[in-house]
Design a protein around this motif. Structure first.
Motif, PDB file in Angstrom:
ATOM      1  N   UNK A 120     -14.745  36.612  37.413  1.00  0.00           N
ATOM      2  CA  UNK A 120     -15.785  35.799  36.814  1.00  0.00           C
ATOM      3  C   UNK A 120     -15.876  34.478  37.575  1.00  0.00           C
ATOM      4  N   UNK A 121     -17.090  34.038  37.834  1.00  0.00           N
ATOM      5  CA  UNK A 121     -17.292  32.787  38.551  1.00  0.00           C
ATOM      6  C   UNK A 121     -18.347  31.961  37.844  1.00  0.00           C
ATOM      7  N   UNK A 122     -17.943  30.776  37.377  1.00  0.00           N
ATOM      8  CA  UNK A 122     -18.869  29.896  36.693  1.00  0.00           C
ATOM      9  C   UNK A 122     -19.606  28.994  37.668  1.00  0.00           C
ATOM     10  N   UNK A 123     -20.770  28.541  37.257  1.00  0.00           N
ATOM     11  CA  UNK A 123     -21.557  27.575  38.028  1.00  0.00           C
ATOM     12  C   UNK A 123     -22.455  26.825  37.058  1.00  0.00           C
ATOM     13  N   UNK A 124     -23.002  25.707  37.529  1.00  0.00           N
ATOM     14  CA  UNK A 124     -23.978  24.990  36.723  1.00  0.00           C
ATOM     15  C   UNK A 124     -23.483  23.715  36.086  1.00  0.00           C
ATOM     16  N   UNK A 125     -22.194  23.439  36.225  1.00  0.00           N
ATOM     17  CA  UNK A 125     -21.676  22.203  35.661  1.00  0.00           C
ATOM     18  C   UNK A 125     -22.198  20.993  36.418  1.00  0.00           C
ATOM     19  N   UNK A 126     -21.958  19.823  35.872  1.00  0.00           N
ATOM     20  CA  UNK A 126     -22.396  18.606  36.532  1.00  0.00           C
ATOM     21  C   UNK A 126     -22.263  17.418  35.622  1.00  0.00           C
ATOM     22  N   UNK A 150     -27.480  24.239  31.996  1.00  0.00           N
ATOM     23  CA  UNK A 150     -27.295  25.664  31.800  1.00  0.00           C
ATOM     24  C   UNK A 150     -26.167  26.131  32.697  1.00  0.00           C
ATOM     25  N   UNK A 151     -25.136  26.647  32.075  1.00  0.00           N
ATOM     26  CA  UNK A 151     -24.021  27.217  32.807  1.00  0.00           C
ATOM     27  C   UNK A 151     -24.266  28.703  33.027  1.00  0.00           C
ATOM     28  N   UNK A 152     -23.800  29.195  34.144  1.00  0.00           N
ATOM     29  CA  UNK A 152     -23.890  30.625  34.421  1.00  0.00           C
ATOM     30  C   UNK A 152     -22.519  31.155  34.796  1.00  0.00           C
ATOM     31  N   UNK A 153     -22.345  32.423  34.558  1.00  0.00           N
ATOM     32  CA  UNK A 153     -21.088  33.098  34.870  1.00  0.00           C
ATOM     33  C   UNK A 153     -21.438  34.434  35.506  1.00  0.00           C
ATOM     34  N   UNK A 154     -21.154  34.547  36.776  1.00  0.00           N
ATOM     35  CA  UNK A 154     -21.457  35.770  37.500  1.00  0.00           C
ATOM     36  C   UNK A 154     -20.263  36.703  37.456  1.00  0.00           C
ATOM     37  N   UNK A 155     -20.537  37.954  37.138  1.00  0.00           N
ATOM     38  CA  UNK A 155     -19.477  38.947  37.014  1.00  0.00           C
ATOM     39  C   UNK A 155     -19.446  39.815  38.262  1.00  0.00           C
ATOM     40  N   UNK A 156     -18.310  39.828  38.923  1.00  0.00           N
ATOM     41  CA  UNK A 156     -18.095  40.736  40.048  1.00  0.00           C
ATOM     42  C   UNK A 156     -17.293  41.920  39.551  1.00  0.00           C
ATOM     43  N   UNK A 157     -17.692  43.097  39.947  1.00  0.00           N
ATOM     44  CA  UNK A 157     -17.096  44.276  39.364  1.00  0.00           C
ATOM     45  C   UNK A 157     -17.945  44.628  38.163  1.00  0.00           C
ATOM     46  N   UNK A 211     -23.769  35.931  32.664  1.00  0.00           N
ATOM     47  CA  UNK A 211     -23.665  35.333  31.338  1.00  0.00           C
ATOM     48  C   UNK A 211     -24.103  33.885  31.439  1.00  0.00           C
ATOM     49  N   UNK A 212     -24.823  33.407  30.441  1.00  0.00           N
ATOM     50  CA  UNK A 212     -25.327  32.040  30.465  1.00  0.00           C
ATOM     51  C   UNK A 212     -24.909  31.270  29.204  1.00  0.00           C
ATOM     52  N   UNK A 213     -24.858  29.964  29.347  1.00  0.00           N
ATOM     53  CA  UNK A 213     -24.708  29.074  28.205  1.00  0.00           C
ATOM     54  C   UNK A 213     -25.702  27.937  28.389  1.00  0.00           C
ATOM     55  N   UNK A 214     -26.745  27.959  27.590  1.00  0.00           N
ATOM     56  CA  UNK A 214     -27.727  26.882  27.604  1.00  0.00           C
ATOM     57  C   UNK A 214     -27.242  25.797  26.650  1.00  0.00           C
ATOM     58  N   UNK A 215     -27.089  24.590  27.176  1.00  0.00           N
ATOM     59  CA  UNK A 215     -26.564  23.488  26.374  1.00  0.00           C
ATOM     60  C   UNK A 215     -27.618  22.391  26.310  1.00  0.00           C
ATOM     61  N   UNK A 216     -28.081  22.113  25.118  1.00  0.00           N
ATOM     62  CA  UNK A 216     -29.091  21.085  24.893  1.00  0.00           C
ATOM     63  C   UNK A 216     -28.505  19.931  24.094  1.00  0.00           C
ATOM     64  N   UNK A 217     -29.192  18.805  24.136  1.00  0.00           N
ATOM     65  CA  UNK A 217     -28.775  17.632  23.372  1.00  0.00           C
ATOM     66  C   UNK A 217     -27.297  17.339  23.571  1.00  0.00           C
ATOM     67  N   UNK A 218     -26.904  17.279  24.816  1.00  0.00           N
ATOM     68  CA  UNK A 218     -25.493  17.097  25.136  1.00  0.00           C
ATOM     69  C   UNK A 218     -24.976  15.746  24.651  1.00  0.00           C
ATOM     70  N   UNK A 219     -23.708  15.751  24.247  1.00  0.00           N
ATOM     71  CA  UNK A 219     -23.033  14.558  23.762  1.00  0.00           C
ATOM     72  C   UNK A 219     -21.826  14.278  24.655  1.00  0.00           C
TER      73      UNK A 219
END
Length: 134
Positions: free
Chosen positions: A4-10, A19-26, A78-86
């Motif tokens: 699993x490889x995550x991306x999208x942080x900042x 929006x975070x993403x998680x790419x699945x290999x395999x 896999x995604x995680x949409x994050x709104x109204x971040x605190x």
């Protein structure tokens, strides 16, 4: 072997979205569930959101109403949409995959308003950092 490889942080300001993403290999069995967790140094890892094989989603109290977990089966992402971040959302975010039971555990904890550290999840990514400034 599944990886699993995550991306999208900042770094973003409070109130913004990421929006975070998680790419699945395999390949992940269609019977497995997937989830997002986060960890702040010095604290235990905590579950944020999970999605079960039947599509049912569960959210920690801190994520309800602001975060959305979803997956694109065509691209194995896999995604995680994050709104109204605190500022308290700042953490290292991990995606994870696990057997069906892991999703049941996740749901049980969220329904009890209890934190879940993801012990039943078996495969983890390396994490992506999210920093929210107020």
């Amino acid at each position: 072997q599944v990886q699993l490889q995550e991306a999208g942080g900042g770094s973003v300001q409070a109130g913004k979205s990421l929006r975070l993403s998680c790419t699945v290999s395999g390949s992940i069995s269609s019977r497995q569930c997937a989830g997002w967790f986060r960890q702040v140094p010095g604290n235990k890892r905590e579950g944020v959101a999970a999605i079960r094989p039947d599509g049912q989603t569960s959210y920690a109290d801190a994520a309800k109403g602001r975060f959305t977990i979803y997956q694109d089966n065509a691209t194995n992402t896999l995604y995680l949409q994050m709104n109204s971040l605190k500022s308290e959302d700042s953490a290292l975010y991990y995606c994870a995959a696990g057997p069906r039971a892991a999703g049941i555990f996740f749901t049980a904890h969220t329904e009890a308003h209890a934190r879940y550290s993801g012990e039943e999840f078996e495969t983890w990514g390396q994490g992506t950092q999210v920093t929210v400034s107020s």
